[in-house]
Design an enzyme around this catalytic site. Sequence first.
Site, short mmCIF file in Angstrom:
data_model
loop_
_atom_site.label_atom_id
_atom_site.label_comp_id
_atom_site.label_asym_id
_atom_site.label_seq_id
_atom_site.Cartn_x
_atom_site.Cartn_y
_atom_site.Cartn_z
N HIS A 16 0.82 -1.20 0.00
CA HIS A 16 0.00 0.00 0.00
C HIS A 16 0.86 1.26 0.00
O HIS A 16 0.96 1.95 -1.02
CB HIS A 16 -0.94 -0.03 1.21
CG HIS A 16 -1.92 1.10 1.24
ND1 HIS A 16 -2.66 1.41 2.35
CD2 HIS A 16 -2.28 2.01 0.30
CE1 HIS A 16 -3.44 2.45 2.10
NE2 HIS A 16 -3.22 2.83 0.86
N HIS A 64 1.43 5.24 -2.67
CA HIS A 64 1.62 6.60 -2.16
C HIS A 64 3.04 7.11 -2.35
O HIS A 64 3.28 8.16 -2.94
CB HIS A 64 1.27 6.65 -0.67
CG HIS A 64 -0.17 6.47 -0.36
ND1 HIS A 64 -1.01 7.52 -0.06
CD2 HIS A 64 -0.94 5.36 -0.29
CE1 HIS A 64 -2.22 7.07 0.17
NE2 HIS A 64 -2.21 5.75 0.05
N HIS A 102 -3.90 0.78 -6.31
CA HIS A 102 -4.26 1.41 -5.04
C HIS A 102 -5.67 1.00 -4.61
O HIS A 102 -5.90 0.72 -3.43
CB HIS A 102 -4.16 2.93 -5.13
CG HIS A 102 -4.52 3.61 -3.84
ND1 HIS A 102 -5.75 4.20 -3.63
CD2 HIS A 102 -3.83 3.75 -2.68
CE1 HIS A 102 -5.79 4.69 -2.40
NE2 HIS A 102 -4.64 4.44 -1.80
N ASN A 106 -6.55 -0.81 -1.00
CA ASN A 106 -7.04 0.19 -0.05
C ASN A 106 -8.50 0.02 0.34
O ASN A 106 -8.85 -0.01 1.52
CB ASN A 106 -6.84 1.61 -0.60
CG ASN A 106 -7.29 2.67 0.39
OD1 ASN A 106 -6.60 2.95 1.38
ND2 ASN A 106 -8.45 3.25 0.17
N ILE A 126 -7.02 9.05 -0.92
CA ILE A 126 -7.29 8.73 0.48
C ILE A 126 -6.23 7.76 0.96
O ILE A 126 -5.66 7.03 0.15
CB ILE A 126 -8.71 8.13 0.66
CG1 ILE A 126 -9.04 7.92 2.13
CG2 ILE A 126 -8.80 6.82 -0.09
CD1 ILE A 126 -9.16 9.16 2.92
#
Length: 906
Positions: free
Chosen positions: A564, A569, A756, A760, A906
């Site tokens: 993740h 990110h 993602h 997520n 997010i």
Amino acid sequence: MLKPCQVHQSQSAQTLLFPVPGKPLIHGHGSNLASFSVCIRPSIMFPYKKPKRVGRGFINSGKVKAVLSESEKSKSVKAVITVKRTVGGILTNLNLQRGLDDIQDLLGKSLLLELVSADLVPETGLEKKTIKGNAHRTRSGEDGTVEYEADFDISTDFGKVGAILVENEHHKEIFLRDIVLDGFPSGPVTISCRSWVHSKFDNPQKRVFFTNKSYLPSETPSGIRRLREEDLESLRGNGEGERKSFERIYDYDVYNDLGDPDSSEELKRPVLGGKDHPYPRRCRTGRPRTKTDPLSEERSASVYVPRDEAFSEIKQLTFQAKTVYSGLHALVPSLETVLLDRTLGFPHFRGIDSLFDEGLKMPPTEDKGILKNILPRLIKTVTDANDALQFEIPETMDRDKFFWFRDEEFGRQTLAGLNPCSIQLVTEWPLKSKLNPNVYCPPESVITKELIEREIRGFMTVDEAIKAKKLFILDYHDLLLPYVSKVREIDGATLYGSRTLFFLTLDGTLRPLAIELTRPPIDGKPQWKQVFTPSWHATGVWLWRLAKAHVLAHDSGYHQLVSHWLRTHCATEPYIIATRRQLSEMHPIYRLLHPHFRYTMEINALAREALINAGGIIESSFSPGKYSMELCADAYDKQWQFDLQALPADLIHRGLAVEDPSAPHGLKLTIEDYPFANDGLVLWDIIKQWVADYVNYYYPDPTQVESDPELQAWWTEIRTVGHADKKDEHWWPVLKTPNDLINVVTTIVWVTSGHHAAVNFGQYTYAGYFPNRPTIARTNMPTEDTDEQFWENFLAKPEEALLQCFPSQIQATTVMAVLDILSNHSPDEEYLGKKMEPAWGEDAIINAAFERFNGRLMELEGIVDDRNANKKLRNRCGAGVVPYQLLKPFSEPGVTGKGVPYSISI
């Protein structure tokens, strides 16, 4: 009270009195003014100054009147400027600056526009003079917008408008949505801005906005070529000074802001990025260094991100990431008040169930509604005096209360759960560690052929199983083993290196065979390792359950830190910075990538504040503890490759697929019913087709890719600066042809959207009931040491041993609240292919390509539904099984377990 001003009135100047509605002049203590009036003498307040000529920069460009002489042929053009009402910008704050901004609006001096011609003067080859005009406020829309208008008389030889310069004469920044120029024979010209425009009192530099038509650098109209270059230059900064909140400066730095050594030596953390701990780069903030550690950057109440990367705070829109930070700061102290003992576990499983049935009563607060406003899904009013933290029942638990107990669900979730990108094919035997045997002792696994063949009950030999591609592994042995001794020094934590073996059954499901847990030599004790298998006697059954709890904690940590955070990110932030610094906003590839980068840098900044920081949620609640980010850097060093972020390459690398031109998507899957791969490959192909249509349109000549200076600078900067610690790796793709560009861009788009979404938005579904995915294991296996009392307690009450191993009450409830927030789609979520970018709609060919893109995504919705209804697909359909929908493109708001947004928002 302010007195009316006395101004002498002459023929050349009149006093203007502007009453301002009865609102407080200044907020705060002592602000008791009911209303005020301001007297203005225009010649005093706005004196005329003859403009100076200062260089060629666009700060002072524009030397002509807004209205041309009647003898010149001209056309009348109206500009309609749409500004969003914002929180913290103009149109909201009633204070002295707001009063002055109202006056500016009344005088028509709020926004200064300058039209820039796309052409040069034919006779001289110089830039044409800009045409200025002041915009005045005309109306407020019901959708939270405010419109301004400006009128221009434009000579017929001015040519096409290539750009608009904007100066914000308010004292507050504004969020400029778009500008529409109407009056041209060819129809209206729309300029999509969607950007914050700073006040000229903060920065005198004007903003430039280009038309929606995209241009490669070589095709840029001559009249705006200089502006294109200067605009990019203005975004790069000089690498000096502390950044201010209104700035739009993009630069690189290492992760040296996770620790807080000035507060405590315990909160000191190593710098991530560089030779010792290779890591991607983040956005530079320029904050000063800490007093106690010159390598660390000071923490602050807020973290700088370039203004257009921050949440726009548009009125009536919900940005859930703000909720994470606000929720944690409100929730954690409240939990600590209720749960005084941070090490206290759950006494029985009924206590866990009560989190969903009755909730955890929260203490009264000064602001009673703060938690309920921030976490409306979780905070329920129980009485007039108290609220309760009551969790929604996750879909997995709602369908089957005992789903987490079943071994078949353990295997299924490696293919269709929260972390479906760690499972690997076993290709060699025996299993061996690659770590230094002089430090970690014998590298051979104690999972033997005899043990495996006993577990598969003579169905085939190990050699036959490997040849038939039937054996699979979750291998966290080498990554975790170097941290075992360090983590065990932390109170309430333990760690092992682990390997988990699975067998592919005839039904296409994975059956767990064995778990190996390893402790290296520690505290004078020799290496310890043991294999646990599914058992048919009580003691063996409970040992197996405890071993599974350890492996699931390892998988949870790896999922959060690597699958993740690192792979989406963290790795994406350098792509965003390079895109802003090297690709002009009129570059077609910038406009293709832009929706995939929205709000990611803000999310990452918030994560550095509250999630991955020293003492934050990850460190306090996940297995590696204070070494979590150091372990993440090790994973980047040993495992991360850009080329393997492409889904097909990732599957091939893990042995889950082989190339096969005759198979769908050009790949033959090793496990045919692999929901993440099945749906992911369809989505990958849809994305790649859209990117190919787009790239091939703008680069019809293959040589244009290699000769595009902005594009080459962008790719070079990503490799050598953004991922500087990997710059010399051989696996970086070259960027010479349109096909190269298609593969690179498709990979980036997949990471920010499909990958993602897959890791997520199922977090609460699969980890909301934490026994299914505990984030930490707090006790050693009962068989590790000969502690007779520990062993006797385990035999007497094995359930208590499992509960003691699970996260503590405060760890579990905090993580559950965070996962609920992170799994939530906000009402304004922008889903992949749902809404067309304005620039794409300007060109008929790109418009048509997008419509095909949208149509294919709609088809994928139906494909997913059909697969989930197929009873032959046991990994996505069955009694109590949650259908796999994480890569279903669209979703309604809330925790839905589906929906693929454009970006990591997010």
